[in-house]
Scaffold this motif. Sequence first.
Motif, PDB file in Angstrom:
ATOM      1  N   GLY A 250       0.799  -1.225   0.000  1.00  7.69           N
ATOM      2  CA  GLY A 250       0.000   0.000   0.000  1.00  7.69           C
ATOM      3  C   GLY A 250       0.826   1.266   0.000  1.00  7.69           C
ATOM      4  O   GLY A 250       0.288   2.361   0.179  1.00  7.69           O
ATOM      5  N   LEU A 251       2.142   1.135  -0.191  1.00  4.18           N
ATOM      6  CA  LEU A 251       3.004   2.317  -0.205  1.00  4.18           C
ATOM      7  C   LEU A 251       2.553   3.315  -1.265  1.00  4.18           C
ATOM      8  O   LEU A 251       2.324   2.957  -2.413  1.00  4.18           O
ATOM      9  N   ARG A 252       2.453   4.577  -0.841  1.00  6.99           N
ATOM     10  CA  ARG A 252       2.094   5.646  -1.774  1.00  6.99           C
ATOM     11  C   ARG A 252       3.260   6.601  -2.019  1.00  6.99           C
ATOM     12  O   ARG A 252       3.266   7.326  -3.014  1.00  6.99           O
ATOM     13  N   ALA A 253       4.222   6.617  -1.112  1.00 12.36           N
ATOM     14  CA  ALA A 253       5.396   7.476  -1.279  1.00 12.36           C
ATOM     15  C   ALA A 253       6.631   6.729  -0.782  1.00 12.36           C
ATOM     16  O   ALA A 253       6.648   6.227   0.339  1.00 12.36           O
ATOM     17  N   LEU A 254       7.645   6.669  -1.622  1.00 11.59           N
ATOM     18  CA  LEU A 254       8.894   5.990  -1.282  1.00 11.59           C
ATOM     19  C   LEU A 254      10.053   6.879  -1.714  1.00 11.59           C
ATOM     20  O   LEU A 254      10.225   7.175  -2.891  1.00 11.59           O
ATOM     21  N   LEU A 255      10.850   7.317  -0.735  1.00 12.66           N
ATOM     22  CA  LEU A 255      11.960   8.227  -1.006  1.00 12.66           C
ATOM     23  C   LEU A 255      13.266   7.482  -0.792  1.00 12.66           C
ATOM     24  O   LEU A 255      13.533   6.979   0.303  1.00 12.66           O
ATOM     25  N   LEU A 256      14.063   7.423  -1.850  1.00 11.17           N
ATOM     26  CA  LEU A 256      15.306   6.641  -1.841  1.00 11.17           C
ATOM     27  C   LEU A 256      16.496   7.496  -2.274  1.00 11.17           C
ATOM     28  O   LEU A 256      17.453   6.984  -2.857  1.00 11.17           O
ATOM     29  N   ARG A 257      16.488   8.758  -1.967  1.00 13.48           N
ATOM     30  CA  ARG A 257      17.604   9.632  -2.341  1.00 13.48           C
ATOM     31  C   ARG A 257      18.910   9.142  -1.715  1.00 13.48           C
ATOM     32  O   ARG A 257      18.962   8.831  -0.532  1.00 13.48           O
ATOM     33  N   GLY A 258      19.936   9.103  -2.500  1.00 10.41           N
ATOM     34  CA  GLY A 258      21.245   8.771  -1.970  1.00 10.41           C
ATOM     35  C   GLY A 258      21.455   7.312  -1.628  1.00 10.41           C
ATOM     36  O   GLY A 258      22.464   6.969  -1.013  1.00 10.41           O
ATOM     37  N   CYS A 259      20.520   6.452  -1.998  1.00  6.56           N
ATOM     38  CA  CYS A 259      20.707   5.007  -1.783  1.00  6.56           C
ATOM     39  C   CYS A 259      21.548   4.491  -2.951  1.00  6.56           C
ATOM     40  O   CYS A 259      21.027   3.948  -3.935  1.00  6.56           O
ATOM     41  N   THR A 260      22.840   4.634  -2.825  1.00  2.00           N
ATOM     42  CA  THR A 260      23.746   4.475  -3.961  1.00  2.00           C
ATOM     43  C   THR A 260      23.970   3.028  -4.380  1.00  2.00           C
ATOM     44  O   THR A 260      24.570   2.779  -5.436  1.00  2.00           O
ATOM     45  N   GLN A 261      23.508   2.067  -3.576  1.00  2.69           N
ATOM     46  CA  GLN A 261      23.707   0.664  -3.959  1.00  2.69           C
ATOM     47  C   GLN A 261      22.525   0.072  -4.722  1.00  2.69           C
ATOM     48  O   GLN A 261      22.541  -1.103  -5.093  1.00  2.69           O
ATOM     49  N   LEU A 262      21.508   0.877  -4.964  1.00  6.11           N
ATOM     50  CA  LEU A 262      20.343   0.371  -5.691  1.00  6.11           C
ATOM     51  C   LEU A 262      20.674   0.142  -7.155  1.00  6.11           C
ATOM     52  O   LEU A 262      21.427   0.906  -7.768  1.00  6.11           O
ATOM     53  N   GLU A 263      20.077  -0.899  -7.726  1.00  4.27           N
ATOM     54  CA  GLU A 263      20.263  -1.223  -9.135  1.00  4.27           C
ATOM     55  C   GLU A 263      18.908  -1.250  -9.832  1.00  4.27           C
ATOM     56  O   GLU A 263      17.856  -1.079  -9.203  1.00  4.27           O
ATOM     57  N   ASP A 264      18.942  -1.478 -11.124  1.00  3.59           N
ATOM     58  CA  ASP A 264      17.708  -1.479 -11.910  1.00  3.59           C
ATOM     59  C   ASP A 264      16.668  -2.459 -11.373  1.00  3.59           C
ATOM     60  O   ASP A 264      15.462  -2.208 -11.424  1.00  3.59           O
ATOM     61  N   GLU A 265      17.151  -3.563 -10.833  1.00  2.06           N
ATOM     62  CA  GLU A 265      16.241  -4.596 -10.334  1.00  2.06           C
ATOM     63  C   GLU A 265      15.315  -4.063  -9.249  1.00  2.06           C
ATOM     64  O   GLU A 265      14.166  -4.486  -9.126  1.00  2.06           O
ATOM     65  N   ALA A 266      15.809  -3.108  -8.455  1.00  2.42           N
ATOM     66  CA  ALA A 266      14.991  -2.521  -7.398  1.00  2.42           C
ATOM     67  C   ALA A 266      13.767  -1.829  -7.979  1.00  2.42           C
ATOM     68  O   ALA A 266      12.658  -1.932  -7.441  1.00  2.42           O
ATOM     69  N   LEU A 267      13.941  -1.125  -9.090  1.00  2.00           N
ATOM     70  CA  LEU A 267      12.822  -0.430  -9.715  1.00  2.00           C
ATOM     71  C   LEU A 267      11.807  -1.408 -10.284  1.00  2.00           C
ATOM     72  O   LEU A 267      10.598  -1.150 -10.268  1.00  2.00           O
ATOM     73  N   LYS A 268      12.278  -2.539 -10.756  1.00  2.00           N
ATOM     74  CA  LYS A 268      11.356  -3.549 -11.264  1.00  2.00           C
ATOM     75  C   LYS A 268      10.483  -4.101 -10.136  1.00  2.00           C
ATOM     76  O   LYS A 268       9.287  -4.333 -10.317  1.00  2.00           O
ATOM     77  N   HIS A 269      11.081  -4.311  -8.961  1.00  2.00           N
ATOM     78  CA  HIS A 269      10.303  -4.790  -7.817  1.00  2.00           C
ATOM     79  C   HIS A 269       9.248  -3.758  -7.413  1.00  2.00           C
ATOM     80  O   HIS A 269       8.097  -4.115  -7.115  1.00  2.00           O
ATOM     81  N   ILE A 270       9.636  -2.496  -7.411  1.00  2.00           N
ATOM     82  CA  ILE A 270       8.690  -1.432  -7.064  1.00  2.00           C
ATOM     83  C   ILE A 270       7.535  -1.412  -8.053  1.00  2.00           C
ATOM     84  O   ILE A 270       6.361  -1.296  -7.673  1.00  2.00           O
ATOM     85  N   GLN A 271       7.847  -1.540  -9.326  1.00  2.00           N
ATOM     86  CA  GLN A 271       6.804  -1.525 -10.353  1.00  2.00           C
ATOM     87  C   GLN A 271       5.872  -2.721 -10.237  1.00  2.00           C
ATOM     88  O   GLN A 271       4.656  -2.605 -10.452  1.00  2.00           O
ATOM     89  N   ASN A 272       6.411  -3.858  -9.852  1.00  2.00           N
ATOM     90  CA  ASN A 272       5.607  -5.080  -9.790  1.00  2.00           C
ATOM     91  C   ASN A 272       4.637  -5.104  -8.612  1.00  2.00           C
ATOM     92  O   ASN A 272       3.557  -5.679  -8.705  1.00  2.00           O
ATOM     93  N   TYR A 273       5.016  -4.487  -7.494  1.00  2.00           N
ATOM     94  CA  TYR A 273       4.230  -4.652  -6.267  1.00  2.00           C
ATOM     95  C   TYR A 273       3.562  -3.376  -5.760  1.00  2.00           C
ATOM     96  O   TYR A 273       2.528  -3.453  -5.091  1.00  2.00           O
ATOM     97  N   CYS A 274       4.111  -2.210  -6.041  1.00  2.00           N
ATOM     98  CA  CYS A 274       3.569  -0.969  -5.482  1.00  2.00           C
ATOM     99  C   CYS A 274       2.647  -0.287  -6.490  1.00  2.00           C
ATOM    100  O   CYS A 274       3.009   0.739  -7.093  1.00  2.00           O
ATOM    101  N   HIS A 275       1.474  -0.826  -6.643  1.00  2.00           N
ATOM    102  CA  HIS A 275       0.548  -0.307  -7.647  1.00  2.00           C
ATOM    103  C   HIS A 275      -0.146   0.978  -7.209  1.00  2.00           C
ATOM    104  O   HIS A 275      -0.780   1.648  -8.022  1.00  2.00           O
ATOM    105  N   GLU A 276      -0.046   1.320  -5.928  1.00  2.00           N
ATOM    106  CA  GLU A 276      -0.667   2.547  -5.437  1.00  2.00           C
ATOM    107  C   GLU A 276       0.347   3.674  -5.266  1.00  2.00           C
ATOM    108  O   GLU A 276       0.013   4.752  -4.770  1.00  2.00           O
TER     109      GLU A 276
END
Length: 426
Positions: A250-276
């Motif tokens: 149910g996340l509506r806002a997710l702030l990840l500024r400066g999380c320098t170890q994130l990769e493209d795969e993280a965005l795919k997970h967000i797209q798959n599960y955070c529909h709101e």
Amino acid sequence: MLLQMALFHSFFFFFFFAVRGPLTVAASPVAEHRLRMRRLSGHGSWAQPLRDMWDLPRPGHEPVSPASAGGLSTTAPPGKPYFIVVYAEIFSFLDIVTLCRCAQISKAWNILALDGSNWQRIDLFNFQTDVEGRVVENISKRCGGFLRKLSLRGCIGVGDSSLKTFAQNCRNIEHLNLNGCTKITDSTCYSLSRFCSKLKHLDLTSCVSITNSSLKGISEGCRHLEYLNLSWCDQITKDGIEALVRGCRGLRALLLRGCTQLEDEALKHIQNYCHELVSLNLQSCSNCHDLEKMDLEECILITDSTLIQLSIHCPKLQALSLSHCELITDDGILHLSNSPCGHERLRVLELDNCLLITDVALEHLENCRGLERLELYDCQQVTRAGIKRMRAQLPHVKVHAYFAPVTPPTAVGGSGQRLCRCCVIL
């Protein structure tokens, strides 16, 4: 100060007794019930002084139940000081600084000012940030289940032990700001997961000891979470994001500024599960160099700054959706079109309902030589003339747009057939 409080005290005596006459009915039955229940239940450390000051109700004058109290009048028990019920209601509107001052006036005011029901929202940033952990523990014991919102922003002296006590005592907390509490670790998130299932808003900005384990714990125990700020928590990786979004859908806002170890795969997970999700901040996340597709539709807080970051860090971007991002302007499109991805890679760009986009943006997009499809539905400042000029430079681009003309629109650059009100410009 004492003179001001004395005048305050005298004014309400005058108003409720001299102006309104003898008070025989509680001003707020719910407030009356709340006060009486303190005396009967012994709730909190101030319950015993209440018993010393006022007797328990005599038979025939039992406390009103919450269900029957709402909106109903009750007769004052003989000899009971109902002005104190009025005071309890007044104190509920005071800020924490005023409550602390009132608590120093007298024993009676101390009891009323420190009643847990008056401390449902606390922001120590505007009051005092150099607090020790025991202060947070005392607050949690005083407020208990009443506390809904707490900000400890900048309280660098608060650690895991204090927040564990807090989580155990304040299980109804919904909004918690731990921005800059650099001493806390995964242990705090475990405590929140275990005891604070109603949590909706959590700010962990600059809590640099937070790891993927924290996100796993939060996903298991705080499934009602709607807002999470993990900015500058640079130990977070795609595995932590996956664990988080699987549980907190149910996340509506997710702030990840400066999380320098994130990769493209993280965005795919967000797209798959955070529909709101409506707000996603990836500023300074520099590891997404291989990102090819980005969907930010209806992320209403997205601005030109996001496009600047994408243009710098995502040189392989091929498809970008910015539909309903109403803060995007022509300047953002300029940065995107002048970037390596704009010049060479960008194939699809969706700008539906971007109300600040004008014909100037279309001029910038002439630099995107590989562009194949452009959506401009409800871009009210874009004109047919602007589209024609762009197509003169990029004749291969399919432009999808919407107008509300007096007569049905005609295809631009196509065969000239008449189209429906929602048109496709070929």
